[in-house]
Design an enzyme around this catalytic site. Structure first.
Site, mmCIF file in Angstrom:
data_model
loop_
_atom_site.group_PDB
_atom_site.id
_atom_site.type_symbol
_atom_site.label_atom_id
_atom_site.label_comp_id
_atom_site.label_asym_id
_atom_site.label_seq_id
_atom_site.Cartn_x
_atom_site.Cartn_y
_atom_site.Cartn_z
ATOM 1 N N HIS A 32 0.840 -1.207 0.000
ATOM 2 C CA HIS A 32 0.000 0.000 0.000
ATOM 3 C C HIS A 32 0.870 1.250 0.000
ATOM 4 O O HIS A 32 0.683 2.158 -0.830
ATOM 5 C CB HIS A 32 -0.915 -0.014 1.222
ATOM 6 C CG HIS A 32 -1.654 1.269 1.455
ATOM 7 N ND1 HIS A 32 -3.006 1.407 1.210
ATOM 8 C CD2 HIS A 32 -1.240 2.487 1.923
ATOM 9 C CE1 HIS A 32 -3.384 2.642 1.483
ATOM 10 N NE2 HIS A 32 -2.333 3.312 1.935
ATOM 11 N N GLU A 33 1.803 1.319 0.928
ATOM 12 C CA GLU A 33 2.603 2.532 1.059
ATOM 13 C C GLU A 33 3.518 2.744 -0.135
ATOM 14 O O GLU A 33 3.680 3.868 -0.622
ATOM 15 C CB GLU A 33 3.406 2.485 2.362
ATOM 16 C CG GLU A 33 2.548 2.575 3.609
ATOM 17 C CD GLU A 33 1.730 3.859 3.668
ATOM 18 O OE1 GLU A 33 2.194 4.895 3.172
ATOM 19 O OE2 GLU A 33 0.617 3.825 4.221
ATOM 20 N N HIS A 61 1.840 4.338 -3.059
ATOM 21 C CA HIS A 61 1.775 5.801 -3.046
ATOM 22 C C HIS A 61 2.944 6.386 -3.837
ATOM 23 O O HIS A 61 2.822 7.442 -4.463
ATOM 24 C CB HIS A 61 1.791 6.334 -1.617
ATOM 25 C CG HIS A 61 0.467 6.262 -0.922
ATOM 26 N ND1 HIS A 61 -0.675 6.843 -1.427
ATOM 27 C CD2 HIS A 61 0.095 5.671 0.248
ATOM 28 C CE1 HIS A 61 -1.686 6.625 -0.597
ATOM 29 N NE2 HIS A 61 -1.255 5.916 0.422
ATOM 30 N N TYR A 64 -4.019 14.819 -2.878
ATOM 31 C CA TYR A 64 -4.422 14.095 -1.664
ATOM 32 C C TYR A 64 -5.527 14.861 -0.966
ATOM 33 O O TYR A 64 -5.413 15.279 0.189
ATOM 34 C CB TYR A 64 -3.216 13.906 -0.751
ATOM 35 C CG TYR A 64 -3.334 12.729 0.181
ATOM 36 C CD1 TYR A 64 -3.446 11.435 -0.318
ATOM 37 C CD2 TYR A 64 -3.325 12.908 1.554
ATOM 38 C CE1 TYR A 64 -3.552 10.354 0.528
ATOM 39 C CE2 TYR A 64 -3.429 11.837 2.413
ATOM 40 C CZ TYR A 64 -3.542 10.555 1.900
ATOM 41 O OH TYR A 64 -3.640 9.480 2.754
ATOM 42 N N GLU A 93 -5.770 6.873 -2.099
ATOM 43 C CA GLU A 93 -5.771 5.853 -1.052
ATOM 44 C C GLU A 93 -6.280 4.507 -1.587
ATOM 45 O O GLU A 93 -5.725 3.451 -1.274
ATOM 46 C CB GLU A 93 -6.648 6.300 0.121
ATOM 47 C CG GLU A 93 -5.938 7.183 1.114
ATOM 48 C CD GLU A 93 -4.774 6.484 1.776
ATOM 49 O OE1 GLU A 93 -4.909 5.292 2.150
ATOM 50 O OE2 GLU A 93 -3.719 7.106 1.919
ATOM 51 N N ASP A 102 -12.415 16.760 7.707
ATOM 52 C CA ASP A 102 -11.330 16.016 8.330
ATOM 53 C C ASP A 102 -10.639 15.099 7.317
ATOM 54 O O ASP A 102 -11.228 14.729 6.294
ATOM 55 C CB ASP A 102 -11.862 15.172 9.489
ATOM 56 C CG ASP A 102 -12.413 16.025 10.624
ATOM 57 O OD1 ASP A 102 -11.950 17.178 10.773
ATOM 58 O OD2 ASP A 102 -13.320 15.548 11.340
ATOM 59 N N HIS A 158 -9.346 8.591 3.663
ATOM 60 C CA HIS A 158 -9.287 7.216 4.153
ATOM 61 C C HIS A 158 -10.677 6.620 4.365
ATOM 62 O O HIS A 158 -10.793 5.420 4.620
ATOM 63 C CB HIS A 158 -8.527 7.149 5.488
ATOM 64 C CG HIS A 158 -7.057 7.359 5.366
ATOM 65 N ND1 HIS A 158 -6.469 8.606 5.504
ATOM 66 C CD2 HIS A 158 -6.055 6.496 5.128
ATOM 67 C CE1 HIS A 158 -5.162 8.487 5.369
ATOM 68 N NE2 HIS A 158 -4.879 7.224 5.137
#
Length: 375
Positions: free
Chosen positions: A190-191, A194, A205, A214, A287, A293
């Site tokens: 996942h990371e 990015h 983002y 995401e 937020d 997310h």
């Protein structure tokens, strides 16, 4: 609200796609643990739980600043080297400090370490490299053989893992709510994805573009796990972060569920998984950069439905179409779900024709309520 500046048919039909490089410019700092979870934990009355969460939030704020500096340097991929078809991994140990990269503890040519976190990080970087190379012909995350660096044992009870534009960084977790962040290979995938997005579509983002950012990381994180395990779509669990939640979480299996968004956890400490599965329950919020997310559950669920409908190995057809769109150069940095969806429909047509893939992807987006007809 929809804008469809990227609504153009894809042109690549059967040949491997050529990576499209864009200069990293959007200041994105991407962590695997959503801020809504950390914020809830920071409000706990139990110091054993609020202190790690508060420290993690503070660390993440500092690292966002560093991420902006990396973006400002306008780094672009280098030229492929002679061994660009092989990973060049280096693992560092932060020794529970916050200085990066830390002490070098394993190079590509070294054998296994006595430190399980080092070995898991090394293996996870390799699994990610292999999926992108073998399935899509991509040489590392930048398409040009970028060396893959990772740091383990970052900070004290640091409850997160992140890609900072240069390397992967893993905390050990607090041992109560979160375990070592090198455990789930899909978190590593996942990371690092990015990073792939950083060097291709460079999605903003924020709002729907951020949720797509995401979601793409979740999609390929899951595919990396499935590829490593040799799983078909019906064998996969479609969970992100299985094995990460600690003994202090009574009701939770993972961080997110692509199969059933909103069901990954429902815990008195972590709270309730807020992800929607369809546009009907889309969350409007200020937020988390507009809920990146949270609303990522919608395109996540669309991919799950698409891949499950097709069956077989999800990275071969469903994943290929997502990769085609990501690297096509036609995806706007501020794309909405409908922009991305229409590009996947066009990509399915371009690569596979008017067959099962085109039918299944159209059906999947309709099932989650993303409009394919707006202009």
């Amino acid at each position: 609200m929809d804008h469809n500046s990227s609504d153009k048919s894809t042109e690549h039909a059967g040949a491997p796609t050529t990576p499209v490089f864009s200069t990293p410019s959007t200041p994105v700092f991407c962590t695997i643990i959503p801020p809504h979870i950390l914020s809830k934990l920071a409000e706990s009355d139990d110091p054993a739980r609020n202190e790690p969460a508060r420290r993690t939030l503070e660390h993440d704020h500092l690292r966002r600043t560093r991420r902006r500096e990396v973006c400002a340097e306008a780094r672009t991929p280098g030229e492929p080297g002679a061994d660009a078809d092989k990973p060049q991994r280096t693992i560092y140990d932060a020794e529970h400090q916050e200085n990066l990269p830390g002490t070098k503890v394993r190079s590509e040519s070294d054998g296994p370490s006595q430190d399980a976190s080092v070995n898991r990080a090394h293996a996870g970087l390799g699994a990610t490299f292999e999926l992108y190379l073998k399935a899509y012909g991509r040489k590392s995350i930048d398409g040009a053989g970028l060396p893959l660096d990772a740091t383990v044992h970052y900070g004290e009870k640091y409850d997160n893992a992140f890609w900072d534009g240069e390397r992967m960084v893993f905390g050990d977790g607090d041992g109560d709510l979160f375990l070592d962040f090198t455990i789930p290979v899909d978190v590593i995938g996942h990371e690092l994805t990015h990073g792939v997005t950083q060097y291709t579509a460079n999605l903003a983002y924020q709002d729907q573009a951020g949720a797509l950012n995401e979601s793409i990381s979740d999609v390929f994180g899951s595919l990396i796990k499935q590829y490593a395990l040799g799983q078909t779509a019906d064998q996969a669990d479609w969970l992100i972060g299985t094995g990460l939640l600690g003994p202090g979480v009574d009701k939770g299996t993972a961080l997110r569920s692509m199969k059933a968004p909103g069901t990954a956890y429902d815990d008195d400490v972590l709270g309730k998984d807020p992800q929607p599965a369809t546009m009907e329950n889309y969350v409007d919020t200020m937020d988390d950069n507009g809920g990146v997310h949270i609303n990522s559950g919608i395109p996540n669920h669309a991919f799950y439905l698409f891949a499950s409908d097709l069956g077989g190995k999800a990275w071969e057809r469903a994943g290929q179409i997502w990769y085609d769109v990501l690297t096509s150069g036609k995806l706007s940095q501020n794309a909405k779900f409908s922009d991305f969806a229409k590009l996947t429909v066009a990509a399915a047509q371009a690569r596979f024709g008017s067959g099962d893939e085109h039918t299944a992807v159209t059906k999947a987006w309709n099932q989650v309520g993303v409009d394919l007809k707006s202009t």
